[in-house]
Write an enzyme that holds these catalytic residues in place. Structure first.
Site, short mmCIF file in Angstrom:
data_model
loop_
_atom_site.label_atom_id
_atom_site.label_comp_id
_atom_site.label_asym_id
_atom_site.label_seq_id
_atom_site.Cartn_x
_atom_site.Cartn_y
_atom_site.Cartn_z
N GLY A 54 -6.25 -2.05 10.55
CA GLY A 54 -4.77 -2.07 10.47
C GLY A 54 -4.16 -0.81 11.04
O GLY A 54 -3.23 -0.23 10.46
N ARG A 67 -5.00 -6.61 15.24
CA ARG A 67 -4.90 -7.81 16.08
C ARG A 67 -4.04 -7.58 17.30
O ARG A 67 -4.21 -8.22 18.33
CB ARG A 67 -4.30 -8.97 15.27
CG ARG A 67 -5.23 -9.53 14.20
CD ARG A 67 -4.47 -10.44 13.27
NE ARG A 67 -3.36 -9.72 12.64
CZ ARG A 67 -2.48 -10.25 11.81
NH1 ARG A 67 -2.55 -11.53 11.52
NH2 ARG A 67 -1.51 -9.51 11.29
N VAL A 78 -9.46 -9.32 10.78
CA VAL A 78 -10.43 -9.08 9.69
C VAL A 78 -10.73 -10.35 8.88
O VAL A 78 -11.70 -10.39 8.12
CB VAL A 78 -9.96 -7.97 8.70
CG1 VAL A 78 -9.90 -6.61 9.37
CG2 VAL A 78 -8.64 -8.32 8.02
N ASN A 93 -7.80 -0.69 5.34
CA ASN A 93 -6.34 -0.60 5.16
C ASN A 93 -5.62 -1.90 5.52
O ASN A 93 -4.57 -2.19 4.95
CB ASN A 93 -5.84 0.57 6.05
CG ASN A 93 -4.35 0.52 6.26
OD1 ASN A 93 -3.57 0.84 5.37
ND2 ASN A 93 -3.92 0.10 7.46
N SER A 136 -2.99 -0.54 -4.28
CA SER A 136 -1.52 -0.50 -4.43
C SER A 136 -1.19 -0.28 -5.91
O SER A 136 -2.03 -0.59 -6.78
CB SER A 136 -0.92 -1.84 -3.98
OG SER A 136 0.45 -1.92 -4.31
N TYR A 193 -0.06 -11.44 -4.49
CA TYR A 193 -0.26 -10.12 -3.86
C TYR A 193 -0.86 -9.17 -4.90
O TYR A 193 -1.84 -8.47 -4.63
CB TYR A 193 1.06 -9.57 -3.30
CG TYR A 193 0.87 -8.20 -2.69
CD1 TYR A 193 0.10 -8.01 -1.55
CD2 TYR A 193 1.43 -7.06 -3.29
CE1 TYR A 193 -0.11 -6.75 -1.00
CE2 TYR A 193 1.22 -5.79 -2.75
CZ TYR A 193 0.46 -5.64 -1.60
OH TYR A 193 0.24 -4.38 -1.07
N GLY A 215 2.65 3.45 -3.92
CA GLY A 215 3.83 2.69 -4.33
C GLY A 215 4.54 2.21 -3.08
O GLY A 215 3.88 1.79 -2.12
N VAL A 235 6.04 2.14 0.38
CA VAL A 235 5.93 2.90 1.63
C VAL A 235 6.73 2.15 2.69
O VAL A 235 6.49 0.95 2.90
CB VAL A 235 4.46 3.00 2.10
CG1 VAL A 235 4.32 4.03 3.22
CG2 VAL A 235 3.51 3.32 0.94
P1 NDP Z 1 2.04 -2.65 7.96
O1 NDP Z 1 2.51 -4.05 7.99
O2 NDP Z 1 2.88 -1.60 8.60
O3 NDP Z 1 0.56 -2.56 8.53
C1 NDP Z 1 -0.40 -3.52 8.21
C2 NDP Z 1 -1.56 -3.39 9.17
O4 NDP Z 1 -2.55 -4.36 8.80
C3 NDP Z 1 -1.17 -3.66 10.60
O5 NDP Z 1 -1.77 -2.70 11.43
C4 NDP Z 1 -1.75 -5.03 10.89
O6 NDP Z 1 -2.18 -5.10 12.23
C5 NDP Z 1 -2.97 -5.05 9.97
N1 NDP Z 1 -3.40 -6.40 9.67
C6 NDP Z 1 -2.74 -7.33 8.94
N2 NDP Z 1 -3.42 -8.49 8.94
C7 NDP Z 1 -4.54 -8.27 9.68
C8 NDP Z 1 -5.64 -9.07 10.05
N3 NDP Z 1 -5.73 -10.35 9.66
N4 NDP Z 1 -6.60 -8.54 10.83
C9 NDP Z 1 -6.53 -7.25 11.23
N5 NDP Z 1 -5.51 -6.44 10.90
C10 NDP Z 1 -4.53 -6.94 10.15
O7 NDP Z 1 1.86 -2.30 6.41
P2 NDP Z 1 1.33 -1.00 5.65
O8 NDP Z 1 0.93 0.05 6.56
O9 NDP Z 1 2.33 -0.71 4.61
O10 NDP Z 1 0.08 -1.65 4.91
C11 NDP Z 1 -1.23 -1.13 5.00
C12 NDP Z 1 -1.93 -1.39 3.68
O11 NDP Z 1 -1.26 -0.68 2.65
C13 NDP Z 1 -1.97 -2.84 3.24
O12 NDP Z 1 -3.23 -3.11 2.68
C14 NDP Z 1 -0.89 -2.90 2.15
O13 NDP Z 1 -1.13 -3.91 1.21
C15 NDP Z 1 -1.05 -1.52 1.55
N6 NDP Z 1 0.08 -1.04 0.79
C16 NDP Z 1 1.31 -0.97 1.36
C17 NDP Z 1 2.37 -0.49 0.62
C18 NDP Z 1 3.76 -0.45 1.15
O14 NDP Z 1 4.71 -0.36 0.33
N7 NDP Z 1 3.97 -0.48 2.44
C19 NDP Z 1 2.18 -0.01 -0.75
C20 NDP Z 1 0.85 -0.16 -1.25
C21 NDP Z 1 -0.16 -0.62 -0.48
P3 NDP Z 1 -1.99 -6.36 13.21
O15 NDP Z 1 -0.79 -7.10 12.75
O16 NDP Z 1 -1.84 -5.74 14.56
O17 NDP Z 1 -3.27 -7.10 13.05
C1 8X3 Z 2 3.11 -2.56 -1.87
C2 8X3 Z 2 3.97 -1.97 -2.92
O1 8X3 Z 2 5.58 -2.48 -4.83
O2 8X3 Z 2 5.76 -3.84 -2.83
O3 8X3 Z 2 1.79 -2.71 -2.31
O4 8X3 Z 2 3.92 -4.14 -4.31
S1 8X3 Z 2 4.84 -3.18 -3.75
#
Ligand code: NDP
Ligand code: 8X3
Length: 252
Positions: A9, A34, A61, A87, A140, A153, A184, A186
């Site tokens: 990711g 992707r 993935v 991630n 998370s 989720y 939390g 982001v």
């Molecule tokens: P983004 O949507 O900005 O990034 C998500 C990343 O995951 C992208 O690079 C995307 O790449 C990749 N991804 C999604 N599905 C696939 C797949 N099937 N195969 C390969 N890559 C994939 O979100 P975040 O950076 O916020 O999220 C990253 C992680 O952090 C996640 O696990 C999310 O649950 C977790 N998280 C996020 C929070 C938030 O508030 N933002 C809080 C807590 C946890 P591409 O689409 O190019 O494949």
């Molecule tokens: C992402 C944070 O609060 O949207 O994991 O679930 S929340």
């Protein structure tokens, strides 16, 4: 000699910031996702900022064959992965469970749980063979408590929490560190994905307070992967100052 980190990711948000930060701190980075063109943009950015090496793997993935082929395709000098950052993940939809969309559930379970497992299953033997390595699973606050409409989720992130704990126990004998980072809110593409492209709705999630940014989580990841050999950070919960947990948030 630089260590090698593989970040899933890496095209956006936390993964992108982590890839840049690690590459600026003595890591050669394997960036994955992707969206190939975004990986190419990131590669250029990293190469402009750092002298360290970068390698692209473009796969989904959720697809076990693609995961296996991608790791098998690594040139010898890139195979010796030291740090795996699991991630890649997403939330899709925000509905009461009785109105949930089955396809949304499957996307979350397949990515957040099965994708993390496929990656780990393929990369861990590289680490067990050399009795060294570090897995960082991005959980998370949603993996610590459930919230209304978060049902599936939250379930996937509770699964990440449990899998992380199990991994740490099983890999103890192999001297592999396992860390969960639990952010939390982001501000990334996360809410745009959750609301299926509705940017206005996504922006409203972060209105009225200062959320975390991808860089804040990248900084934490850099901290955990640069502790001395004998130190393993097991579990970190990181929220914005304006947020206490999944339920409590104050306007600024
Ligand atoms: P983004 O949507 O900005 O990034 C998500 C990343 O995951 C992208 O690079 C995307 O790449 C990749 N991804 C999604 N599905 C696939 C797949 N099937 N195969 C390969 N890559 C994939 O979100 P975040 O950076 O916020 O999220 C990253 C992680 O952090 C996640 O696990 C999310 O649950 C977790 N998280 C996020 C929070 C938030 O508030 N933002 C809080 C807590 C946890 P591409 O689409 O190019 O494949
Ligand atoms: C992402 C944070 O609060 O949207 O994991 O679930 S929340």
């Amino acid at each position: 000699m630089n260590r090698i980190a593989l970040i899933t990711g890496a095209t956006s948000g936390i993964g992108r910031a982590t890839s840049i930060t690690l590459s600026e701190n003595n890591f050669d980075v394997i960036i994955t996702g992707r969206r190939k063109e975004l990986l190419e943009d990131l590669e250029k950015e990293i190469m402009a900022k750092s002298l360290n090496k970068v390698y692209i793997l473009n796969f989904d993935v959720r697809n076990k064959e693609e995961v296996d082929q991608a790791i098998d395709s690594l040139p010898t000098e890139w195979k010796d992965i030291d740090v795996l950052v699991n991630n890649a993940g997403l939330a899709v939809g925000l509905n009461h469970i009785d109105e949930g969309v089955i396809d949304d559930w499957e996307r979350m379970i397949d990515t957040n749980v099965k994708g993390l497992l496929y990656m780990s299953r393929k990369v861990l033997p590289i680490m067990t063979a050399k009795k060294n390595g570090h897995v960082i699973n991005i959980g998370s606050t949603a993996g610590k408590e459930a919230y209304e409409n978060g049902n599936v989720y939250c379930g996937t992130k509770h699964a990440v929490d449990a899998i992380t704990k199990g991994m740490r126990i099983d890999l103890l004998q192999h001297k592999i560190k396992v860390t969960a980072i639990n952010p939390g809110m982001v501000e990334t593409e996360f809410s745009i994905v959750r609301f299926k492209g509705d940017k206005e709705k996504a922006d409203s999630v972060y209105k009225g307070f200062t959320p975390l940014y991808g860089q804040d989580i990248a900084d934490a990841i850099l901290y955990v992967v640069t502790r001395p050999e004998h130190v393993c950070i097991n579990d970190m919960i990181i929220t914005a100052t304006a947020q206490a947990n999944s339920f409590y948030k104050v306007a600024e």
